[in-house]
Design an enzyme around this catalytic site. Structure first.
Site, PDB file in Angstrom:
ATOM      1  N   SER A   7      45.244  35.309  37.025  1.00  0.00           N
ATOM      2  CA  SER A   7      44.166  36.243  36.577  1.00  0.00           C
ATOM      3  C   SER A   7      44.457  36.238  34.936  1.00  0.00           C
ATOM      4  O   SER A   7      45.572  36.606  34.540  1.00  0.00           O
ATOM      5  CB  SER A   7      44.400  37.641  36.950  1.00  0.00           C
ATOM      6  N   HIS A  32      40.902  33.037  37.660  1.00  0.00           N
ATOM      7  CA  HIS A  32      40.270  34.486  38.077  1.00  0.00           C
ATOM      8  C   HIS A  32      39.858  35.169  36.685  1.00  0.00           C
ATOM      9  O   HIS A  32      40.668  35.452  36.039  1.00  0.00           O
ATOM     10  CB  HIS A  32      41.367  34.906  38.961  1.00  0.00           C
ATOM     11  N   ASP A  34      38.623  38.803  35.464  1.00  0.00           N
ATOM     12  CA  ASP A  34      38.500  40.187  35.969  1.00  0.00           C
ATOM     13  C   ASP A  34      37.465  40.877  34.897  1.00  0.00           C
ATOM     14  O   ASP A  34      37.734  41.369  33.819  1.00  0.00           O
ATOM     15  CB  ASP A  34      39.493  40.914  35.879  1.00  0.00           C
ATOM     16  N   MET A  36      35.449  44.296  34.008  1.00  0.00           N
ATOM     17  CA  MET A  36      35.488  45.714  34.212  1.00  0.00           C
ATOM     18  C   MET A  36      34.739  46.318  33.193  1.00  0.00           C
ATOM     19  O   MET A  36      34.822  45.873  32.029  1.00  0.00           O
ATOM     20  CB  MET A  36      37.105  46.160  34.094  1.00  0.00           C
ATOM     21  N   HIS A  65      35.217  38.044  39.088  1.00  0.00           N
ATOM     22  CA  HIS A  65      35.662  39.353  40.157  1.00  0.00           C
ATOM     23  C   HIS A  65      34.987  40.533  39.440  1.00  0.00           C
ATOM     24  O   HIS A  65      35.485  41.068  38.214  1.00  0.00           O
ATOM     25  CB  HIS A  65      36.817  39.424  40.243  1.00  0.00           C
ATOM     26  N   MET A  67      34.064  44.101  38.588  1.00  0.00           N
ATOM     27  CA  MET A  67      34.599  45.461  38.794  1.00  0.00           C
ATOM     28  C   MET A  67      33.645  46.169  38.225  1.00  0.00           C
ATOM     29  O   MET A  67      33.880  46.908  37.122  1.00  0.00           O
ATOM     30  CB  MET A  67      35.978  45.800  38.683  1.00  0.00           C
ATOM     31  N   MET A 136      41.590  43.578  47.881  1.00  0.00           N
ATOM     32  CA  MET A 136      42.088  44.267  46.669  1.00  0.00           C
ATOM     33  C   MET A 136      43.634  44.960  47.539  1.00  0.00           C
ATOM     34  O   MET A 136      43.580  45.702  48.262  1.00  0.00           O
ATOM     35  CB  MET A 136      41.460  45.216  46.017  1.00  0.00           C
ATOM     36  N   GLY A 144      49.283  44.319  36.765  1.00  0.00           N
ATOM     37  CA  GLY A 144      50.643  44.983  36.772  1.00  0.00           C
ATOM     38  C   GLY A 144      50.986  46.031  37.504  1.00  0.00           C
ATOM     39  O   GLY A 144      52.054  46.760  37.511  1.00  0.00           O
ATOM     40  N   ASP A 176      44.335  40.145  46.056  1.00  0.00           N
ATOM     41  CA  ASP A 176      44.323  40.368  44.325  1.00  0.00           C
ATOM     42  C   ASP A 176      44.971  41.644  44.203  1.00  0.00           C
ATOM     43  O   ASP A 176      44.474  42.810  44.637  1.00  0.00           O
ATOM     44  CB  ASP A 176      42.812  40.531  44.039  1.00  0.00           C
ATOM     45  N   GLY A 178      49.275  42.901  42.681  1.00  0.00           N
ATOM     46  CA  GLY A 178      50.566  42.958  42.760  1.00  0.00           C
ATOM     47  C   GLY A 178      51.266  41.819  43.634  1.00  0.00           C
ATOM     48  O   GLY A 178      52.263  41.982  44.231  1.00  0.00           O
ATOM     49  N   GLY A 198      48.525  37.768  38.142  1.00  0.00           N
ATOM     50  CA  GLY A 198      48.209  38.082  36.702  1.00  0.00           C
ATOM     51  C   GLY A 198      49.655  38.007  36.094  1.00  0.00           C
ATOM     52  O   GLY A 198      50.276  37.207  35.556  1.00  0.00           O
ATOM     53  N   SER A 199      50.091  39.345  36.126  1.00  0.00           N
ATOM     54  CA  SER A 199      51.474  39.657  35.470  1.00  0.00           C
ATOM     55  C   SER A 199      52.630  38.809  35.895  1.00  0.00           C
ATOM     56  O   SER A 199      53.459  38.364  35.042  1.00  0.00           O
ATOM     57  CB  SER A 199      51.607  41.078  35.725  1.00  0.00           C
TER      58      SER A 199
HETATM   59  C1  DX5 Z   1      42.971  44.571  39.214  1.00  0.00           C
HETATM   60  C2  DX5 Z   1      42.396  42.963  38.962  1.00  0.00           C
HETATM   61  C3  DX5 Z   1      43.633  41.863  39.459  1.00  0.00           C
HETATM   62  C4  DX5 Z   1      44.727  42.148  38.175  1.00  0.00           C
HETATM   63  C5  DX5 Z   1      45.889  41.460  39.134  1.00  0.00           C
HETATM   64  O1  DX5 Z   1      41.977  45.385  39.080  1.00  0.00           O
HETATM   65  O2  DX5 Z   1      41.514  42.718  39.872  1.00  0.00           O
HETATM   66  O3  DX5 Z   1      42.936  40.675  39.343  1.00  0.00           O
HETATM   67  O4  DX5 Z   1      44.512  41.247  37.080  1.00  0.00           O
HETATM   68  O5  DX5 Z   1      47.074  41.395  38.222  1.00  0.00           O
HETATM   69  P1  DX5 Z   1      48.438  41.546  38.925  1.00  0.00           P
HETATM   70  O6  DX5 Z   1      48.957  40.219  39.612  1.00  0.00           O
HETATM   71  O7  DX5 Z   1      49.191  41.852  37.745  1.00  0.00           O
HETATM   72  O8  DX5 Z   1      48.623  42.805  39.682  1.00  0.00           O
HETATM   73 ZN    ZN Z   2      40.694  40.639  40.174  1.00  0.00          ZN
END
Ligand code: DX5
Ligand code: ZN
Length: 217
Positions: A7, A32, A34, A36, A65, A67, A136, A144, A176, A178, A198-199
């Protein structure tokens, strides 16, 4: 082999070009994205303009994705910008069938995402119509966060339902939120086909090595 979808939300947005090149050279499968909107989730991120700049930099699958509160209005702009699939939230819309058909009319793959608190049963009418389910494992909105442990049972439940319906092979389960090297194996064994991270990738000491390790879990 598990598919890895870094991500870019956790990447350095002033140097996305390097982040994308790194994902590609390290063997990531998807990128990926994101999206938002500040309404469906309390954060604002990437629009079609940014995706359009990313598209010529990579041939990785662009996994979008959404959101957002109004996915129907954003499908076409994101497809035109280069999306390979469009995943929308089941909680965001009233007429999923219409939206699924709209995405398919552009010959793009269709995903449905589901928040941690939404019952999986809500997906039943759409399972045979889509390519991917995005479970999710955190509340959407931010990178993160900590993986919600109950997600593992939900992945297992979905995997089982798809097997019973005889459609397990035609649909991908993506997880997706954590995802770390420490829980990736459990999530994979529960039934995930694609892990978003992501993180755990972009905050790692060496993101390239992190992607390789995810691939080899
Ligand atoms: C959260 C996103 C994720 C996020 C994942 O709303 O949809 O894709 O970037 O990040 P980590 O892997 O750090 O949880
Ligand atoms: Zn995502």
């Amino acid at each position: 082999m598990i598919k890895i979808a870094p991500s870019i939300l956790s990447a350095d947005f002033s140097d996305l070009k390097s982040a994308i090149a790194l994902c590609q050279s390290a063997g990531a499968d998807y990128l990926h994205i994101d999206v938002m909107d500040g309404h469906f989730v309390p954060n604002l991120t990437i629009g079609p303009v940014v995706l359009k700049s990313i598209r010529p930099k990579t041939d990785l699958f662009l996994d979008v994705h959404l959101m957002v509160t109004n996915p129907e209005e954003l499908v076409e702009p994101f497809v035109r910008a280069g999306a390979d699939n469009i995943t929308f939230h089941i909680e965001a819309i009233e007429n999923p069938i219409k939206l699924i058909e709209h995405i398919k009319s552009f010959n793009k793959q269709v995903g449905i995402s589901i928040k941690p608190g939404t019952s999986l049963d809500i997906l039943d009418p759409y399972l045979e119509l889509i390519d991917l389910i995005l479970i999710m494992s955190v509340e959407p909105g931010f990178g993160g966060q900590q993986y919600i442990p109950e997600s593992t049972a939900r992945i297992q439940q979905l995997d089982k339902s798809l097997k019973i319906l005889g459609i397990r092979k035609q649909i991908l389960i993506e997880v997706d939120g954590g995802i770390k090297l420490s829980n990736a194996k459990i999530v994979k064994e529960a039934g995930a086909d694609i892990l978003v991270a992501g993180s755990a990738i972009f905050n790692a000491e060496d993101p390239h090595v992190a992607i390789e390790k995810f691939k080899n879990i």
